[in-house]
Scaffold this motif. Structure first.
Motif, PDB file in Angstrom:
ATOM      1  N   PRO A   1       0.879  -1.187   0.086  1.00  0.00           N
ATOM      2  CA  PRO A   1       0.047   0.081  -0.140  1.00  0.00           C
ATOM      3  C   PRO A   1       0.931   1.107  -0.012  1.00  0.00           C
ATOM      4  CG  PRO A   1      -0.017  -1.172   2.079  1.00  0.00           C
ATOM      5  CD  PRO A   1       0.727  -1.726   1.013  1.00  0.00           C
ATOM      6  N   ALA A   2       0.229   2.429  -0.665  1.00  0.00           N
ATOM      7  CA  ALA A   2       0.959   3.271  -0.770  1.00  0.00           C
ATOM      8  C   ALA A   2       1.008   4.216   0.619  1.00  0.00           C
ATOM      9  CB  ALA A   2       0.518   4.319  -1.782  1.00  0.00           C
ATOM     10  N   ASP A   3       2.271   4.971   1.015  1.00  0.00           N
ATOM     11  CA  ASP A   3       2.021   5.477   2.050  1.00  0.00           C
ATOM     12  C   ASP A   3       0.970   6.841   2.072  1.00  0.00           C
ATOM     13  OD1 ASP A   3       4.100   4.312   3.451  1.00  0.00           O
ATOM     14  OD2 ASP A   3       5.675   5.792   2.964  1.00  0.00           O
TER      15      ASP A   3
ATOM     16  N   MET B   1      -1.560  11.829  -3.044  1.00  0.00           N
ATOM     17  CA  MET B   1      -2.920  11.764  -2.540  1.00  0.00           C
ATOM     18  C   MET B   1      -3.639  12.954  -2.203  1.00  0.00           C
ATOM     19  SD  MET B   1      -2.571  10.058   1.319  1.00  0.00           S
ATOM     20  CE  MET B   1      -4.386  10.557   1.581  1.00  0.00           C
ATOM     21  N   GLY B   2      -4.800  13.128  -1.724  1.00  0.00           N
ATOM     22  CA  GLY B   2      -5.607  14.117  -1.273  1.00  0.00           C
ATOM     23  C   GLY B   2      -7.097  13.723  -0.957  1.00  0.00           C
TER      24      GLY B   2
ATOM     25  N   ASP C   1     -10.798   5.634   5.980  1.00  0.00           N
ATOM     26  CA  ASP C   1     -11.242   5.661   4.350  1.00  0.00           C
ATOM     27  C   ASP C   1     -10.404   6.377   3.401  1.00  0.00           C
ATOM     28  OD1 ASP C   1     -13.229   4.039   5.358  1.00  0.00           O
ATOM     29  OD2 ASP C   1     -14.539   5.856   5.492  1.00  0.00           O
ATOM     30  N   VAL C   2      -9.654   7.328   3.845  1.00  0.00           N
ATOM     31  CA  VAL C   2      -9.045   8.371   2.943  1.00  0.00           C
ATOM     32  C   VAL C   2      -7.472   7.775   2.368  1.00  0.00           C
ATOM     33  CG1 VAL C   2     -10.205  10.534   3.550  1.00  0.00           C
ATOM     34  CG2 VAL C   2      -8.086   9.391   4.669  1.00  0.00           C
ATOM     35  N   CYS C   3      -7.085   6.725   3.252  1.00  0.00           N
ATOM     36  CA  CYS C   3      -5.902   6.053   3.050  1.00  0.00           C
ATOM     37  C   CYS C   3      -6.091   4.685   2.186  1.00  0.00           C
ATOM     38  CB  CYS C   3      -5.255   5.701   4.191  1.00  0.00           C
ATOM     39  SG  CYS C   3      -4.760   6.998   5.314  1.00  0.00           S
TER      40      CYS C   3
END
Length: 265
Positions: free
Chosen positions: A57-59, A85-86, A115-117
């Motif tokens: 998974p991306a940081d 990301m954002g 949820d945003v990660c």
């Protein structure tokens, strides 16, 4: 969604006399941030990826603000954008902080995923404070200020100047103490302050720019404008003259704003 987070934290920052206190786990950097008012505290979390490799998974980068409630502290995500990301205000999660006891050097953080990660991101773990005299502190500070700088640029581009200033303020205050310097961040932050009707603060940071990067010609114009807005017309005139001279020396006279010429007279 709710996080349940147990925090061993000395929240008022007095032990470190800092605007930013950095903690680190095996996967994550945590910058605990104090704004100009002691009751306004925010934090930036950077990391969360347990495994390495292209399939991991991306940081994730998240920022939240804390608010005192009877149970301890509640926290809500602040809008944040990095280069990878954002998320917006509409995607905020609710967070609950339970303060177990004060401790100056450790945080225990237990959380569910946000949820945003990306799926698989995990911020849980033991965090230890990174003191300023520890090897690596400057690199960690550099990482945190740069993600907040990217976020500030995004706010500024959508004409939310006050949020651009707020995103960087704790790190910029701390940078003066740590003697941290990045010409782009200092120059842009000074410009943000000037555009946010904070000329005296802008002068402080833009003066650092022209002292440490005297070839940064736009900084002279930004500094002159800040002095002018602050009512110091004599010092503004000096800086406008310097800016005009530097631009003329580069053969860029046609690009000099008319106000810079008018205010040297």
């Amino acid at each position: 969604m709710k996080w349940v987070i147990s925090v061993f934290l000395f929240l008022i920052f007095s032990y470190a006399n800092s605007s930013v206190v950095i903690y680190k786990s095996t996967t994550t950097l945590l910058g605990l941030e104090k704004s100009g008012q002691r009751d306004l505290i925010s934090s930036t979390l950077l990391g969360g990826s347990i495994e390495s490799g292209s399939s991991s998974p991306a940081d994730c980068v998240v920022k939240f603000k804390l608010k005192k409630i009877p149970e301890g502290f509640s926290a809500s995500l602040l809008p944040f954008y990095s280069d990878t990301m954002g998320y917006s205000e509409k995607e905020q999660d609710s967070v609950l902080f339970e303060i177990n006891r004060s401790d100056r050097s450790h945080i225990m953080l237990i959380s569910e995923g946000l949820d945003v990660c990306p799926i698989g991101s995990n911020f849980s773990g033991d965090y230890e404070v990174i003191y300023k005299n520890v090897f690596g502190y400057n690199d960690y500070f550099d990482e945190l200020i740069k993600v907040n700088y990217f976020n500030a640029l995004r706010f500024f581009k959508v004409h939310n100047v006050s949020s651009a200033v707020n995103s960087l303020e704790p790190y910029m205050v701390e940078s003066l103490v740590n003697n941290y310097y990045n010409v782009d961040i200092y120059n842009d932050y000074g410009f943000f302050l000037q555009q946010n009707n904070m000329p005296d603060e802008a002068v402080k940071y833009l003066t650092v720019v022209i002292n440490r990067s005297p070839g940064r010609i736009p900084a002279y114009l930004n500094l002159a404008d800040s002095y002018w807005d602050a009512g110091n017309r004599a010092e503004a005139k000096v800086k406008y003259k310097k800016y005009v001279e530097l631009m003329q020396g580069l053969g860029q006279s046609k690009k000099i704003p008319q106000r810079a010429i008018d205010r040297t007279l």
